[in-house]
Write a protein that holds these residues in place. Structure first.
Motif, PDB file in Angstrom:
ATOM      1  N   ARG A   1      -7.639 -59.261 -41.354  1.00  0.00           N
ATOM      2  CA  ARG A   1      -6.216 -59.419 -41.644  1.00  0.00           C
ATOM      3  C   ARG A   1      -5.607 -58.116 -42.141  1.00  0.00           C
ATOM      4  O   ARG A   1      -6.275 -57.337 -42.817  1.00  0.00           O
ATOM      5  CB  ARG A   1      -6.058 -60.465 -42.742  1.00  0.00           C
ATOM      6  CG  ARG A   1      -5.248 -61.645 -42.341  1.00  0.00           C
ATOM      7  CD  ARG A   1      -5.245 -62.645 -43.411  1.00  0.00           C
ATOM      8  NE  ARG A   1      -3.931 -62.565 -44.058  1.00  0.00           N
ATOM      9  CZ  ARG A   1      -3.591 -63.249 -45.103  1.00  0.00           C
ATOM     10  NH1 ARG A   1      -4.448 -64.038 -45.695  1.00  0.00           N
ATOM     11  NH2 ARG A   1      -2.397 -63.154 -45.594  1.00  0.00           N
ATOM     12  N   HIS A   2      -4.373 -57.874 -41.814  1.00  0.00           N
ATOM     13  CA  HIS A   2      -3.613 -56.698 -42.246  1.00  0.00           C
ATOM     14  C   HIS A   2      -4.194 -55.396 -41.697  1.00  0.00           C
ATOM     15  O   HIS A   2      -4.021 -54.333 -42.288  1.00  0.00           O
ATOM     16  CB  HIS A   2      -3.515 -56.615 -43.770  1.00  0.00           C
ATOM     17  CG  HIS A   2      -2.954 -57.833 -44.410  1.00  0.00           C
ATOM     18  ND1 HIS A   2      -1.675 -58.273 -44.158  1.00  0.00           N
ATOM     19  CD2 HIS A   2      -3.492 -58.714 -45.272  1.00  0.00           C
ATOM     20  CE1 HIS A   2      -1.451 -59.372 -44.848  1.00  0.00           C
ATOM     21  NE2 HIS A   2      -2.538 -59.670 -45.532  1.00  0.00           N
ATOM     22  N   THR A   3      -4.888 -55.479 -40.573  1.00  0.00           N
ATOM     23  CA  THR A   3      -5.471 -54.308 -39.931  1.00  0.00           C
ATOM     24  C   THR A   3      -5.149 -54.383 -38.449  1.00  0.00           C
ATOM     25  O   THR A   3      -5.174 -55.460 -37.866  1.00  0.00           O
ATOM     26  CB  THR A   3      -7.007 -54.290 -40.123  1.00  0.00           C
ATOM     27  OG1 THR A   3      -7.306 -54.426 -41.511  1.00  0.00           O
ATOM     28  CG2 THR A   3      -7.619 -53.003 -39.604  1.00  0.00           C
ATOM     29  N   SER A   4      -4.836 -53.238 -37.850  1.00  0.00           N
ATOM     30  CA  SER A   4      -4.535 -53.222 -36.419  1.00  0.00           C
ATOM     31  C   SER A   4      -5.023 -51.921 -35.786  1.00  0.00           C
ATOM     32  O   SER A   4      -5.267 -50.941 -36.471  1.00  0.00           O
ATOM     33  CB  SER A   4      -3.031 -53.381 -36.182  1.00  0.00           C
ATOM     34  OG  SER A   4      -2.329 -52.329 -36.812  1.00  0.00           O
TER      35      SER A   4
ATOM     36  N   PHE B   1      -1.645 -52.649 -49.061  1.00  0.00           N
ATOM     37  CA  PHE B   1      -2.356 -51.809 -50.021  1.00  0.00           C
ATOM     38  C   PHE B   1      -3.679 -52.424 -50.473  1.00  0.00           C
ATOM     39  O   PHE B   1      -4.682 -51.737 -50.569  1.00  0.00           O
ATOM     40  CB  PHE B   1      -1.464 -51.531 -51.240  1.00  0.00           C
ATOM     41  CG  PHE B   1      -2.138 -50.691 -52.278  1.00  0.00           C
ATOM     42  CD1 PHE B   1      -2.314 -49.335 -52.070  1.00  0.00           C
ATOM     43  CD2 PHE B   1      -2.621 -51.263 -53.445  1.00  0.00           C
ATOM     44  CE1 PHE B   1      -2.955 -48.551 -53.012  1.00  0.00           C
ATOM     45  CE2 PHE B   1      -3.261 -50.484 -54.392  1.00  0.00           C
ATOM     46  CZ  PHE B   1      -3.421 -49.125 -54.180  1.00  0.00           C
ATOM     47  N   ASN B   2      -3.699 -53.703 -50.747  1.00  0.00           N
ATOM     48  CA  ASN B   2      -4.907 -54.362 -51.271  1.00  0.00           C
ATOM     49  C   ASN B   2      -5.760 -55.019 -50.190  1.00  0.00           C
ATOM     50  O   ASN B   2      -6.544 -55.911 -50.496  1.00  0.00           O
ATOM     51  CB  ASN B   2      -4.523 -55.405 -52.322  1.00  0.00           C
ATOM     52  CG  ASN B   2      -4.067 -54.752 -53.602  1.00  0.00           C
ATOM     53  OD1 ASN B   2      -4.593 -53.725 -54.003  1.00  0.00           O
ATOM     54  ND2 ASN B   2      -3.069 -55.336 -54.244  1.00  0.00           N
ATOM     55  N   ALA B   3      -5.648 -54.586 -48.971  1.00  0.00           N
ATOM     56  CA  ALA B   3      -6.438 -55.161 -47.876  1.00  0.00           C
ATOM     57  C   ALA B   3      -7.783 -54.434 -47.802  1.00  0.00           C
ATOM     58  O   ALA B   3      -8.035 -53.620 -46.925  1.00  0.00           O
ATOM     59  CB  ALA B   3      -5.677 -55.047 -46.565  1.00  0.00           C
ATOM     60  N   TRP B   4      -8.633 -54.716 -48.772  1.00  0.00           N
ATOM     61  CA  TRP B   4      -9.910 -54.005 -48.891  1.00  0.00           C
ATOM     62  C   TRP B   4     -10.803 -54.218 -47.671  1.00  0.00           C
ATOM     63  O   TRP B   4     -11.533 -53.312 -47.265  1.00  0.00           O
ATOM     64  CB  TRP B   4     -10.634 -54.404 -50.175  1.00  0.00           C
ATOM     65  CG  TRP B   4      -9.792 -54.110 -51.370  1.00  0.00           C
ATOM     66  CD1 TRP B   4      -9.255 -55.023 -52.241  1.00  0.00           C
ATOM     67  CD2 TRP B   4      -9.322 -52.833 -51.804  1.00  0.00           C
ATOM     68  NE1 TRP B   4      -8.493 -54.388 -53.179  1.00  0.00           N
ATOM     69  CE2 TRP B   4      -8.517 -53.037 -52.946  1.00  0.00           C
ATOM     70  CE3 TRP B   4      -9.476 -51.534 -51.340  1.00  0.00           C
ATOM     71  CZ2 TRP B   4      -7.889 -51.986 -53.620  1.00  0.00           C
ATOM     72  CZ3 TRP B   4      -8.857 -50.494 -52.017  1.00  0.00           C
ATOM     73  CH2 TRP B   4      -8.088 -50.730 -53.134  1.00  0.00           C
ATOM     74  N   ASP B   5     -10.733 -55.402 -47.062  1.00  0.00           N
ATOM     75  CA  ASP B   5     -11.500 -55.643 -45.839  1.00  0.00           C
ATOM     76  C   ASP B   5     -11.079 -54.664 -44.733  1.00  0.00           C
ATOM     77  O   ASP B   5     -11.913 -54.176 -43.975  1.00  0.00           O
ATOM     78  CB  ASP B   5     -11.310 -57.074 -45.340  1.00  0.00           C
ATOM     79  CG  ASP B   5     -11.994 -58.103 -46.210  1.00  0.00           C
ATOM     80  OD1 ASP B   5     -12.854 -57.711 -47.029  1.00  0.00           O
ATOM     81  OD2 ASP B   5     -11.680 -59.293 -46.063  1.00  0.00           O
ATOM     82  N   GLY B   6      -9.804 -54.387 -44.676  1.00  0.00           N
ATOM     83  CA  GLY B   6      -9.290 -53.455 -43.680  1.00  0.00           C
ATOM     84  C   GLY B   6      -9.781 -52.031 -43.917  1.00  0.00           C
ATOM     85  O   GLY B   6     -10.151 -51.323 -42.978  1.00  0.00           O
ATOM     86  N   PHE B   7      -9.805 -51.615 -45.170  1.00  0.00           N
ATOM     87  CA  PHE B   7     -10.287 -50.274 -45.491  1.00  0.00           C
ATOM     88  C   PHE B   7     -11.781 -50.144 -45.168  1.00  0.00           C
ATOM     89  O   PHE B   7     -12.230 -49.126 -44.643  1.00  0.00           O
ATOM     90  CB  PHE B   7     -10.018 -49.937 -46.964  1.00  0.00           C
ATOM     91  CG  PHE B   7      -8.563 -49.746 -47.277  1.00  0.00           C
ATOM     92  CD1 PHE B   7      -7.876 -48.639 -46.798  1.00  0.00           C
ATOM     93  CD2 PHE B   7      -7.875 -50.684 -48.024  1.00  0.00           C
ATOM     94  CE1 PHE B   7      -6.523 -48.466 -47.074  1.00  0.00           C
ATOM     95  CE2 PHE B   7      -6.539 -50.518 -48.313  1.00  0.00           C
ATOM     96  CZ  PHE B   7      -5.853 -49.406 -47.839  1.00  0.00           C
ATOM     97  N   GLU B   8     -12.533 -51.187 -45.464  1.00  0.00           N
ATOM     98  CA  GLU B   8     -13.965 -51.185 -45.130  1.00  0.00           C
ATOM     99  C   GLU B   8     -14.166 -51.166 -43.617  1.00  0.00           C
ATOM    100  O   GLU B   8     -15.067 -50.510 -43.103  1.00  0.00           O
ATOM    101  CB  GLU B   8     -14.672 -52.402 -45.745  1.00  0.00           C
ATOM    102  CG  GLU B   8     -14.843 -52.310 -47.240  1.00  0.00           C
ATOM    103  CD  GLU B   8     -15.664 -51.101 -47.668  1.00  0.00           C
ATOM    104  OE1 GLU B   8     -16.722 -50.828 -47.046  1.00  0.00           O
ATOM    105  OE2 GLU B   8     -15.240 -50.422 -48.607  1.00  0.00           O
ATOM    106  N   TYR B   9     -13.314 -51.881 -42.911  1.00  0.00           N
ATOM    107  CA  TYR B   9     -13.384 -51.922 -41.449  1.00  0.00           C
ATOM    108  C   TYR B   9     -13.182 -50.525 -40.875  1.00  0.00           C
ATOM    109  O   TYR B   9     -13.888 -50.116 -39.950  1.00  0.00           O
ATOM    110  CB  TYR B   9     -12.315 -52.885 -40.929  1.00  0.00           C
ATOM    111  CG  TYR B   9     -12.463 -53.274 -39.484  1.00  0.00           C
ATOM    112  CD1 TYR B   9     -13.391 -54.225 -39.097  1.00  0.00           C
ATOM    113  CD2 TYR B   9     -11.652 -52.717 -38.501  1.00  0.00           C
ATOM    114  CE1 TYR B   9     -13.528 -54.611 -37.773  1.00  0.00           C
ATOM    115  CE2 TYR B   9     -11.778 -53.093 -37.175  1.00  0.00           C
ATOM    116  CZ  TYR B   9     -12.715 -54.038 -36.815  1.00  0.00           C
ATOM    117  OH  TYR B   9     -12.836 -54.416 -35.507  1.00  0.00           O
ATOM    118  N   CYS B  10     -12.220 -49.782 -41.413  1.00  0.00           N
ATOM    119  CA  CYS B  10     -11.971 -48.414 -40.955  1.00  0.00           C
ATOM    120  C   CYS B  10     -13.199 -47.535 -41.174  1.00  0.00           C
ATOM    121  O   CYS B  10     -13.549 -46.715 -40.317  1.00  0.00           O
ATOM    122  CB  CYS B  10     -10.765 -47.819 -41.673  1.00  0.00           C
ATOM    123  SG  CYS B  10      -9.192 -48.595 -41.233  1.00  0.00           S
TER     124      CYS B  10
END
Length: 78
Positions: free
Chosen positions: A24-27, A38-47
């Motif tokens: 979520r919140h990642t594209s 800002f707080n989409a930690w799953d997205g940052f880890e995904y990157c």
């Protein structure tokens, strides 16, 4: 700078996304991913996971090219 072509990166991204669905919140954004919250930690880890995946693909590239050349020479000799 990446050693991979745009086509190779797109192909790697397709495989990566099949194994690891985009959170979520990642594209997709260009040759990577963007996080829209800002707080989409799953997205940052995904990157970070994508950076590792892409590095693995770049390391494997010379081996794959050698295998393709060897396969081409083998087919020509038949």
């Amino acid at each position: 700078m990446s050693k991979l072509t745009a086509e190779q990166i797109a192909s790697e991204m397709d495989v990566f996304e099949k194994l690891y669905p985009i959170p979520r919140h990642t594209s997709r954004c260009g040759n990577g991913y963007a996080v829209s919250e800002f707080n989409a930690w799953d997205g940052f880890e995904y990157c970070k996971m994508w950076d590792g995946w892409k590095a693995r693909a770049e390391i494997a590239l010379p081996v794959l090219e050698q295998q393709e050349k060897a396969a081409g020479k083998h087919q020509e000799g038949e």
